[in-house]
Structures are given as C-alpha cells and as structure tokens.
Design an enzyme around this catalytic site. Structure first.
Site, PDB file in Angstrom:
ATOM      1  N   THR A  46      -6.285  29.547  44.958  1.00 14.33           N
ATOM      2  CA  THR A  46      -7.619  28.946  44.984  1.00 14.33           C
ATOM      3  C   THR A  46      -7.911  28.245  46.311  1.00 14.33           C
ATOM      4  O   THR A  46      -7.006  27.692  46.954  1.00 14.33           O
ATOM      5  CB  THR A  46      -7.754  27.908  43.853  1.00 14.33           C
ATOM      6  OG1 THR A  46      -8.979  27.172  44.002  1.00 14.33           O
ATOM      7  CG2 THR A  46      -6.603  26.904  43.866  1.00 14.33           C
TER       8      THR A  46
ATOM      9  N   GLU B 269      -9.308  25.525  46.465  1.00 10.67           N
ATOM     10  CA  GLU B 269      -9.109  24.088  46.240  1.00 10.67           C
ATOM     11  C   GLU B 269      -7.806  23.596  46.885  1.00 10.67           C
ATOM     12  O   GLU B 269      -7.618  22.388  47.051  1.00 10.67           O
ATOM     13  CB  GLU B 269      -9.102  23.780  44.745  1.00 10.67           C
ATOM     14  CG  GLU B 269     -10.461  23.895  44.078  1.00 10.67           C
ATOM     15  CD  GLU B 269     -11.413  22.747  44.418  1.00 10.67           C
ATOM     16  OE1 GLU B 269     -10.929  21.654  44.760  1.00 10.67           O
ATOM     17  OE2 GLU B 269     -12.635  22.948  44.352  1.00 10.67           O
TER      18      GLU B 269
ATOM     19  N   TYR C  12      -5.418  20.013  39.386  1.00 15.74           N
ATOM     20  CA  TYR C  12      -5.543  21.472  39.369  1.00 15.74           C
ATOM     21  C   TYR C  12      -5.039  22.070  40.673  1.00 15.74           C
ATOM     22  O   TYR C  12      -4.223  23.003  40.692  1.00 15.74           O
ATOM     23  CB  TYR C  12      -7.002  21.865  39.135  1.00 15.74           C
ATOM     24  CG  TYR C  12      -7.313  23.319  39.419  1.00 15.74           C
ATOM     25  CD1 TYR C  12      -6.877  24.324  38.564  1.00 15.74           C
ATOM     26  CD2 TYR C  12      -8.037  23.689  40.558  1.00 15.74           C
ATOM     27  CE1 TYR C  12      -7.151  25.657  38.831  1.00 15.74           C
ATOM     28  CE2 TYR C  12      -8.319  25.012  40.825  1.00 15.74           C
ATOM     29  CZ  TYR C  12      -7.872  26.002  39.969  1.00 15.74           C
ATOM     30  OH  TYR C  12      -8.142  27.317  40.241  1.00 15.74           O
TER      31      TYR C  12
ATOM     32  N   LYS D  99      -1.738  24.441  41.464  1.00 13.21           N
ATOM     33  CA  LYS D  99      -1.883  25.730  42.133  1.00 13.21           C
ATOM     34  C   LYS D  99      -1.057  25.794  43.424  1.00 13.21           C
ATOM     35  O   LYS D  99      -0.606  26.868  43.827  1.00 13.21           O
ATOM     36  CB  LYS D  99      -3.363  26.009  42.432  1.00 13.21           C
ATOM     37  CG  LYS D  99      -4.181  26.421  41.211  1.00 13.21           C
ATOM     38  CD  LYS D  99      -3.802  27.808  40.727  1.00 13.21           C
ATOM     39  CE  LYS D  99      -4.775  28.355  39.706  1.00 13.21           C
ATOM     40  NZ  LYS D  99      -4.461  29.733  39.294  1.00 13.21           N
TER      41      LYS D  99
END
Length: 368
Positions: free
Chosen positions: A131, A133, A155, A159
């Site tokens: 991701t 992010e 999150y 990841k």
C-alpha cells in the site's frame, strides 16, 4: 490449467481479479470468512453451483488461522497466490490495532510459511497487496520504489511488516514473491466507508432527498486515485515475469479531496464553493446547472444549501497529507499503465450509486 488462490476474494480487488483470471482461463479459488450475512455480492455473478462444471471455488477461512491457511494451500496446490485479504480501513486500524496486525502482518507470514513448509517454493508464486500508506509522512514527491517508508497508522505499520517479510522470504528461500505498492484505487464496488465511495453515495443520496449533509474529515488531503480494474491487471503481470520484483502501481497524478468533491457534484450539475478553514470549513451549492438530473436536484436541493461539513471525528490521529506514485518502473518492465481516467471512474461510481439510491427513494416514498 493454472490455479490461483485469492485471499480477500469478496472485496473490491478480489472480485475484479477473480473475473480477470477466469477470463484468462485460470481455475480460481477464493477464501471467504464465515458471516451471518451474505458477503459475496461482488462475486455472485461469477459463481456457479459446484455440482456443475466450474472453474471457480470458494473456501471458508481466515488469515488469523494458521492451520486453516496451511490446509487450504496444501489442498489447492496453487500456482499463484494473491494475498489481498486485510483489515484495510486506515481509521479503523487505530481502533483495532491488534486485530489489524494479526490479519494484515501475521496473515502474510502464514501464507509465506505455508509455501515454505509444504515444499511449494518452486511451484507457487506469491503476490502481496502492499500500500501507498507505507510512505505516510512522505520523504519525497512523487514516491518511488526507493523512497523511504514512514508509516503513520497501525494499518500501514502492519503492511510494512508484510512488505519486508516478502522481501526476506524471497531472498532467504528463493520464493517468487513480490510486493505491489498500490496507490488508491476505486470503483463502483468500493467499500461504502472509504472516502471516495462515501462521497459518490452521498451525492446520489443528496439529489434523491435521502441525506441533508455529507460529513468528512481532512478536505485538503491529496491522493493518487486510479480504477481497481486497471490495477488487478498489474497484479497479474507482476507474477508473469522471469524474476520477482516490487512495483508501484499509480497514475502519477494527485487530487485533493476538495477537488474530488467538485468533480463529483459537477457530474450531477451542481457547482459547489468552499468557505472557512479547518473544522469550520464547509461546502455550499453555488449554482444548479441544467443537466439530466436537473429536475431531481432542483426538487431536493437549492442554491446556498450547505451540503458538506467537517466533523473532527474523521480526522486521523496522524495524518497523511499527500500521496502520489511514480509508476515508471511498472510501465518500463511490465508494460503497465493506468488507462481509466479519474473523471471516467467518478462517472461510473456516481451513476451506479444513483441507481441504488433511486430504488431506496422509491421505497421510502411508497412507505416501505
């Protein structure tokens, strides 16, 4: 015939990928969680009763259950695994950090370990849904495969663990494993609580008289938005190369949430203007133009109505202000690039949501 195992098959990306691989002639297996409610709406059109000839199979499972994961990989013997399953809502990850870590970080490890334990290193290729992010508090613009990571949510941290486990297992055990660092990608089947779908649903609800105000968080955040249909092709291409590498999939363009809102309301003939700053910022209707939705819009809304407000509860504890990816490597080595424009994607999403809300409005008007 190649076999693919997709975790997270009932989600947006899983449903598009399943359809894409079936069209490529694959036998597709998907893992779904047990639920008391039906949770397969996105893939119902692909499903055929297993008593008939089919290439599409669903299995109950959960990324937090090691024995289940190992058993399914052993039973299916997949040529390719696409790990798309995750607790993928950033804001929710602050509320459920332990579960997010268990599913998103350790879930990836369980799949990689299953490949190693079962002796499938020479057979099974592995794709990890990474991701944008990961970049969080960005160190450079645009972000590339070499940009340092600075995750700013549970999150993103989960990841990050997955990302480096993929690299570690690739280098330690010679597993064909890659990370796809995908920037934001949306579609008409995006989850309703993600900001893009929240906006397109609100536009449809507002013009149908089902909602009065859309509440959002940081209106100045910028994201690189593409269409999920393009991105699943990139996932597939990553597993068709001679050697595994990590790739960014992105459009290379970034858009403020404020500008995304303007595009969405323009689609239904509404011009909006923003006033104020911070928590006091709001969006009002400046003008209602003639459009195919004019009669519907003018029936339920009028100029100067305040239809967008900021609610602090939607602010993240640590904000990610701007994300924009450089997809040069994917274009050069995979021949991949985003084809569907932001405007076309918005049109698809709003038209889909208007149809859904017209049904809801009809039921409401008739007392149901």
């Amino acid at each position: 015939m190649k076999k693919a195992l997709i975790t997270g098959i009932t989600g947006q990306d899983g449903s598009y990928l399943a359809e894409f691989l079936l069209n490529k002639g694959y036998e597709v297996h998907g893992i779904k969680r047990r639920s008391s409610m039906f949770n397969t709406q996105r893939i119902d059109h692909l499903y055929t009763d297993e008593h008939n000839k089919t290439r599409f199979y669903l299995h109950y499972g959960d990324m937090t259950d090691s024995t289940n994961v190992i058993r399914l990989v052993k039973q299916i013997q997949p040529d390719e695994i696409y790990n798309l399953a995750a607790q993928s809502h950033v804001h929710v990850s602050f509320e459920t950090p332990e579960y997010t870590g268990n599913a998103d970080a350790l879930g990836t490890l369980r799949l990689l370990e299953s490949i190693k334990i079962l002796g499938l290193r020479d057979k099974t290729k592995f794709y990890q849904a990474s991701t944008s992010e990961l970049y969080g508090k960005v160190k450079e613009i645009p972000q590339t495969e070499n940009t340092p990571f600075y995750p700013r949510s549970p999150y993103a941290v989960a990841k990050l663990y997955s990302y480096w486990m993929v690299v570690n297992y690739r280098e330690s055990y010679n597993i064909y494993a890659c990370n796809g660092i995908l920037f934001n990608h949306e579609s008409p089947v995006r989850g309703e609580t993600f900001v893009t779908r929240k906006i397109t649903r609100a536009v449809a609800r507002l013009i149908n008289g089902l909602q009065e105000v859309l509440y959002l968080g940081n209106l100045s955040a910028q994201r690189d938005w593409g269409h999920a249909k393009d991105y699943v092709e990139g996932m597939y291409l990553m597993l068709q190369q001679e050697k595994p590498e990590d790739y960014i999939l992105a459009t290379g363009k970034t858009t403020k949430i404020k500008d995304f809102l303007i595009l969405c309301f323009n689609h239904v003939g509404i011009e909006i203007v923003f006033n104020g700053k911070g928590v006091n910022e709001n969006g009002k209707i400046l003008k209602i133009r003639k459009s195919k939705y004019y009669s519907l819009v003018s029936k339920n809304l009028k100029e100067n109505d305040t239809i967008i407000k900021v609610d602090p509860k939607y602010f993240r504890p640590t904000e990610v202000d701007i994300l924009v990816g450089d997809p040069s490597k994917a274009k050069a080595k995979l021949g991949w690039e985003a084809k569907i424009t932001l405007e076309v994607m918005i049109s698809e999403m709003i038209e889909n949501d208007i149809k859904l809300m017209e049904k809801e409005a009809f039921l409401k008007e008739n007392g149901y």
